[in-house]
Design a protein around this motif. Structure first.
Motif, PDB file in Angstrom:
ATOM      1  N   VAL A   1       6.617  13.837   9.323  1.00 16.86           N
ATOM      2  CA  VAL A   1       6.395  12.797   8.312  1.00 16.86           C
ATOM      3  C   VAL A   1       6.857  11.444   8.850  1.00 16.86           C
ATOM      4  CG1 VAL A   1       7.141  11.939   6.054  1.00 16.86           C
ATOM      5  CG2 VAL A   1       6.497  14.333   6.331  1.00 16.86           C
ATOM      6  N   LEU A   2       8.053  11.430   9.450  1.00 17.51           N
ATOM      7  CA  LEU A   2       8.596  10.183  10.001  1.00 17.51           C
ATOM      8  C   LEU A   2       7.710   9.659  11.133  1.00 17.51           C
ATOM      9  CD1 LEU A   2      10.918   8.134   9.897  1.00 17.51           C
ATOM     10  CD2 LEU A   2      12.152   9.563  11.541  1.00 17.51           C
ATOM     11  N   GLN A   3       7.241  10.562  11.965  1.00 15.35           N
ATOM     12  CA  GLN A   3       6.375  10.176  13.079  1.00 15.35           C
ATOM     13  C   GLN A   3       5.080   9.537  12.560  1.00 15.35           C
ATOM     14  OE1 GLN A   3       7.364  10.701  16.323  1.00 15.35           O
ATOM     15  NE2 GLN A   3       5.590   9.521  17.020  1.00 15.35           N
ATOM     16  N   GLU A   4       4.454  10.155  11.566  1.00 12.76           N
ATOM     17  CA  GLU A   4       3.211   9.618  11.003  1.00 12.76           C
ATOM     18  C   GLU A   4       3.442   8.267  10.341  1.00 12.76           C
ATOM     19  OE1 GLU A   4       1.100  12.274   8.435  1.00 12.76           O
ATOM     20  OE2 GLU A   4       1.229  13.951   9.841  1.00 12.76           O
ATOM     21  N   LEU A   5       4.521   8.156   9.594  1.00 14.72           N
ATOM     22  CA  LEU A   5       4.841   6.917   8.905  1.00 14.72           C
ATOM     23  C   LEU A   5       4.992   5.761   9.891  1.00 14.72           C
ATOM     24  CD1 LEU A   5       5.912   5.121   6.582  1.00 14.72           C
ATOM     25  CD2 LEU A   5       8.151   6.154   6.954  1.00 14.72           C
TER      26      LEU A   5
ATOM     27  N   SER B   1       4.002   5.609  13.035  1.00 14.22           N
ATOM     28  CA  SER B   1       2.832   5.340  13.875  1.00 14.22           C
ATOM     29  C   SER B   1       1.915   4.328  13.192  1.00 14.22           C
ATOM     30  CB  SER B   1       2.060   6.633  14.165  1.00 14.22           C
ATOM     31  OG  SER B   1       1.477   7.143  12.978  1.00 14.22           O
ATOM     32  N   ARG B   2       1.901   4.334  11.836  1.00 17.86           N
ATOM     33  CA  ARG B   2       1.107   3.351  11.095  1.00 17.86           C
ATOM     34  C   ARG B   2       1.710   1.957  11.225  1.00 17.86           C
ATOM     35  NH1 ARG B   2       1.573   7.311   6.669  1.00 17.86           N
ATOM     36  NH2 ARG B   2      -0.160   8.771   6.817  1.00 17.86           N
ATOM     37  N   ARG B   3       3.006   1.911  11.507  1.00 17.83           N
ATOM     38  CA  ARG B   3       3.693   0.624  11.652  1.00 17.83           C
ATOM     39  C   ARG B   3       3.786   0.205  13.116  1.00 17.83           C
ATOM     40  NH1 ARG B   3       9.040   1.596   8.025  1.00 17.83           N
ATOM     41  NH2 ARG B   3       9.523  -0.500   8.753  1.00 17.83           N
TER      42      ARG B   3
ATOM     43  N   MET C   1       0.846  -1.193   0.000  1.00 12.76           N
ATOM     44  CA  MET C   1       0.000   0.000   0.000  1.00 12.76           C
ATOM     45  C   MET C   1       0.882   1.243   0.000  1.00 12.76           C
ATOM     46  SD  MET C   1      -2.872   1.112   2.778  1.00 12.76           S
ATOM     47  CE  MET C   1      -1.696   1.151   4.139  1.00 12.76           C
ATOM     48  N   LYS C   2       0.642   2.154  -0.928  1.00 15.85           N
ATOM     49  CA  LYS C   2       1.416   3.382  -1.009  1.00 15.85           C
ATOM     50  C   LYS C   2       0.553   4.563  -0.608  1.00 15.85           C
ATOM     51  CE  LYS C   2       4.761   2.015  -4.512  1.00 15.85           C
ATOM     52  NZ  LYS C   2       5.416   2.390  -5.764  1.00 15.85           N
ATOM     53  N   MET C   3       1.160   5.505   0.080  1.00 18.99           N
ATOM     54  CA  MET C   3       0.419   6.684   0.524  1.00 18.99           C
ATOM     55  C   MET C   3       1.208   7.932   0.175  1.00 18.99           C
ATOM     56  SD  MET C   3      -0.843   5.530   4.302  1.00 18.99           S
ATOM     57  CE  MET C   3      -1.685   3.976   4.562  1.00 18.99           C
ATOM     58  N   ALA C   4       0.512   8.972  -0.211  1.00 17.52           N
ATOM     59  CA  ALA C   4       1.167  10.248  -0.534  1.00 17.52           C
ATOM     60  C   ALA C   4       1.224  11.104   0.714  1.00 17.52           C
ATOM     61  CB  ALA C   4       0.382  10.977  -1.626  1.00 17.52           C
ATOM     62  N   VAL C   5       2.337  11.767   0.886  1.00 21.28           N
ATOM     63  CA  VAL C   5       2.506  12.637   2.045  1.00 21.28           C
ATOM     64  C   VAL C   5       2.020  14.032   1.705  1.00 21.28           C
ATOM     65  CG1 VAL C   5       4.195  13.728   3.547  1.00 21.28           C
ATOM     66  CG2 VAL C   5       4.470  11.338   2.913  1.00 21.28           C
ATOM     67  N   ALA C   6       1.273  14.659   2.609  1.00 25.30           N
ATOM     68  CA  ALA C   6       0.783  16.025   2.376  1.00 25.30           C
ATOM     69  C   ALA C   6       1.953  16.976   2.296  1.00 25.30           C
ATOM     70  CB  ALA C   6      -0.153  16.440   3.499  1.00 25.30           C
ATOM     71  N   VAL C   7       1.891  17.886   1.356  1.00 23.05           N
ATOM     72  CA  VAL C   7       2.969  18.846   1.168  1.00 23.05           C
ATOM     73  C   VAL C   7       3.073  19.773   2.376  1.00 23.05           C
ATOM     74  CG1 VAL C   7       3.782  20.759  -0.248  1.00 23.05           C
ATOM     75  CG2 VAL C   7       2.717  18.803  -1.316  1.00 23.05           C
ATOM     76  N   GLY C   8       4.316  20.131   2.730  1.00 26.77           N
ATOM     77  CA  GLY C   8       4.501  21.126   3.779  1.00 26.77           C
ATOM     78  C   GLY C   8       4.786  20.547   5.139  1.00 26.77           C
ATOM     79  N   LYS C   9       4.777  19.204   5.269  1.00 22.80           N
ATOM     80  CA  LYS C   9       5.056  18.612   6.573  1.00 22.80           C
ATOM     81  C   LYS C   9       6.559  18.503   6.785  1.00 22.80           C
ATOM     82  CE  LYS C   9       0.733  16.111   7.132  1.00 22.80           C
ATOM     83  NZ  LYS C   9       0.083  14.814   7.374  1.00 22.80           N
ATOM     84  N   THR C  10       6.973  18.627   8.012  1.00 22.42           N
ATOM     85  CA  THR C  10       8.403  18.572   8.323  1.00 22.42           C
ATOM     86  C   THR C  10       8.871  17.129   8.333  1.00 22.42           C
ATOM     87  OG1 THR C  10       8.049  18.386  10.699  1.00 22.42           O
ATOM     88  CG2 THR C  10       8.148  20.617   9.776  1.00 22.42           C
ATOM     89  N   PRO C  11      10.191  16.901   8.176  1.00 24.12           N
ATOM     90  CA  PRO C  11      10.724  15.534   8.209  1.00 24.12           C
ATOM     91  C   PRO C  11      10.352  14.801   9.493  1.00 24.12           C
ATOM     92  CG  PRO C  11      12.381  17.056   7.393  1.00 24.12           C
ATOM     93  CD  PRO C  11      11.225  17.893   7.859  1.00 24.12           C
ATOM     94  N   VAL C  12      10.415  15.522  10.636  1.00 28.22           N
ATOM     95  CA  VAL C  12      10.097  14.884  11.919  1.00 28.22           C
ATOM     96  C   VAL C  12       8.643  14.415  11.949  1.00 28.22           C
ATOM     97  CG1 VAL C  12       9.810  15.314  14.392  1.00 28.22           C
ATOM     98  CG2 VAL C  12      11.873  16.098  13.230  1.00 28.22           C
TER      99      VAL C  12
END
Length: 326
Positions: free
Chosen positions: A14-18, A20-22, A1-12
Motif C-alpha cells: 500500500v505504501l509503495q503504491e501510494l 509511486s503516485r507521488r 483527490m482521494k483514492m480507496a485502497v483495495a482490501v487485502g494489500k499489505t502495508p508495504v
C-alpha cells in the motif's frame, strides 16, 4: 483527490503504491537486532519525506510491515487533520483494514519453523495446496492445506499468506505431539534465508553417505543383467511390437491391461503394491514390480488407488518401451 485502497494489500505494498503516485519511494533501514540468536527481534525505520516511523518484529519482513503500517497511520492521520491539503492530497482514504501477513498474531515465521522441523527429522519439506477461494473480490477468503506425510492441516485467512502461515502453525503444533524428537526451531528465521538454510541442512543430511558401505554389482551378476537386456531387446511378440507404436500419453488408455498382456506374452509377473501413506500432496501411491532380471520397480501416484496403479503401469510400459526399442 482521494483514492480507496483495495482490501487485502499489505502495508508495504500500500505504501509503495501510494508513494509511486507521488514520484517517490519509502526508505527502509534496519536499525537494530536484539535478543538471543535463536529468538531475535528486528527493528526497522521507514522514512517518507519528513515523516519517520519505526516497526519491530520477529523477522525482517514482519518488522518492515510493522514500520510501513506505522508510517501509513501517521500519513492518514495527518491527512485527516489538515483536510487532505497540499502534499498529503494523494493519501488514500483507507476504508478497509490493511492486511499484514503477520496480523494473525502467530509469532515469528511459522512456515520457516515448520520447514526446520521437517529437515531436522529428515522428512521431505511440507507441501502446500490451495483448497478454496471464496467471497466477493473485496472480501476474499482463502483456505490453504499444509501436508506432511499423511498429516494434513488447513488454514484460512484474508490473504494466501495469512492462510499459509496459519496452516503451517497448526501443522507445527500437531507434529510437536508426535513421538519423534522435536527439532530445534528458529522462530526468527527470515523467509529470505530459508533457501540457504535448506541447502545447509541437505548437505548435513547426506554427509554420512560418504562413509556408508553400499553393495556393488558383482561381475557375474553384471553379465546376467547385460544378457537380460540383450534378450529383451531381441524379444519379439505381437504385444511387445505393438508397444513401440503405441502412444503412452493418452490418459484414457488402459495401461494396466496392456502391461498384463505383455507380461503374459513375455512370461514375467506383474505385482502391484499399494503404499498406505499418501504423498505429501495427498495423492494415493503405488509401486509395480516386474519379475524380470533385474527386477524392475516403477512408481505411480493418482487421486485414487486405481489411478495410482494406472500411473505405475504407464511408467513400467515406458521402461519396457525404452528397453525393447530396436
Amino acid at each position: 483527490m482521494k483514492m480507496a485502497v483495495a482490501v487485502g494489500k499489505t502495508p508495504v505494498s500500500v505504501l509503495q503504491e501510494l508513494l509511486s503516485r507521488r514520484g517517490t519511494t519509502p526508505k527502509y533501514e534496519l536499525v537494530q537486532i536484539e535478543g538471543a540468536i535463536h529468538e531475535p527481534t528486528f527493528r526497522y525505520r521507514v522514512t517518507v519525506a519528513d515523516v519517520v516511523a519505526m516497526g519491530t518484529g520477529r523477522s525482517k519482513k514482519e518488522a518492515k510491515h510493522a514500520a510501513a503500517k506505522a508510517v501509513l497511520d501517521k500519513l492518514i492521520g495527518s491527512s485527516q487533520e489538515d483536510g487532505s491539503v497540499g502534499t498529503n492530497s494523494t493519501v488514500p482514504e483507507v476504508k478497509a483494514e490493511i492486511i499484514s501477513p503477520y496480523d494473525d498474531k502467530i509469532p515469528g515465521n511459522p512456515i520457516g519453523t515448520l520447514q526446520e522441523m521437517c529437515m531436522s527429522r529428515r522428512w521431505p519439506p511440507p507441501g502446500y495446496e490451495m483448497v478454496n477461494e471464496e467471497g466477493l473480490p473485496h472480501e476474499r477468503l482463502f483456505t490453504i492445506a499444509c501436508v506432511v506425510f499423511k498429516h494434513r492441516e488447513t488454514g484460512t485467512g484474508k490473504s494466501k499468506k495469512l492462510a499459509k502461515r496459519q496452516a503451517a502453525h497448526k501443522m507445527w503444533e500437531k507434529l510437536q505431539d508426535s513421538p519423534v524428537m522435536a527439532s530445534s526451531v528458529t522462530p526468527g528465521l527470515d523467509e529470505d534465508d530459508e533457501i540457504a538454510h535448506s541447502v545447509a541442512n541437505v548437505a548435513a543430511r547426506y554427509a554420512d553417505l560418504k562413509d556408508s558401505k553400499i553393495s556393488t554389482l558383482t561381475t557375474p551378476h553384471s553379465h546376467k543383467v547385460s544378457q537380460f537386456h540383450k534378450n529383451l531387446k531381441l524379444s519379439s511378440g505381437i504385444k511387445l511390437n505393438e508397444l513401440q507404436s503405441t502412444s503412452l500419453n493418452n490418459s484414457s488408455f488402459n495401461f494396466v491391461q496392456f502391461l498384463q498382456e505383455i507380461a503374459s506374452e513375455q512370461q514375467f509377473e506383474v505385482t502391484y503394491v499399494d503404499i498406505e501413506e499418501k504423498s505429501i500432496t495427498g495423492k494415493w501411491q503405488c509401486l509395480v514390480q516386474l519379475s524380470t532380471l533385474p527386477v524392475a520397480v516403477c512408481y505411480g501416484s493418482g487421486n485414487s488407488s486405481k489411478e495410482a496403479q494406472a500411473s505405475a503401469a504407464q511408467n513400467a510400459l515406458e521402461y519396457l518401451k525404452i528397453m525393447t526399442k530396436k
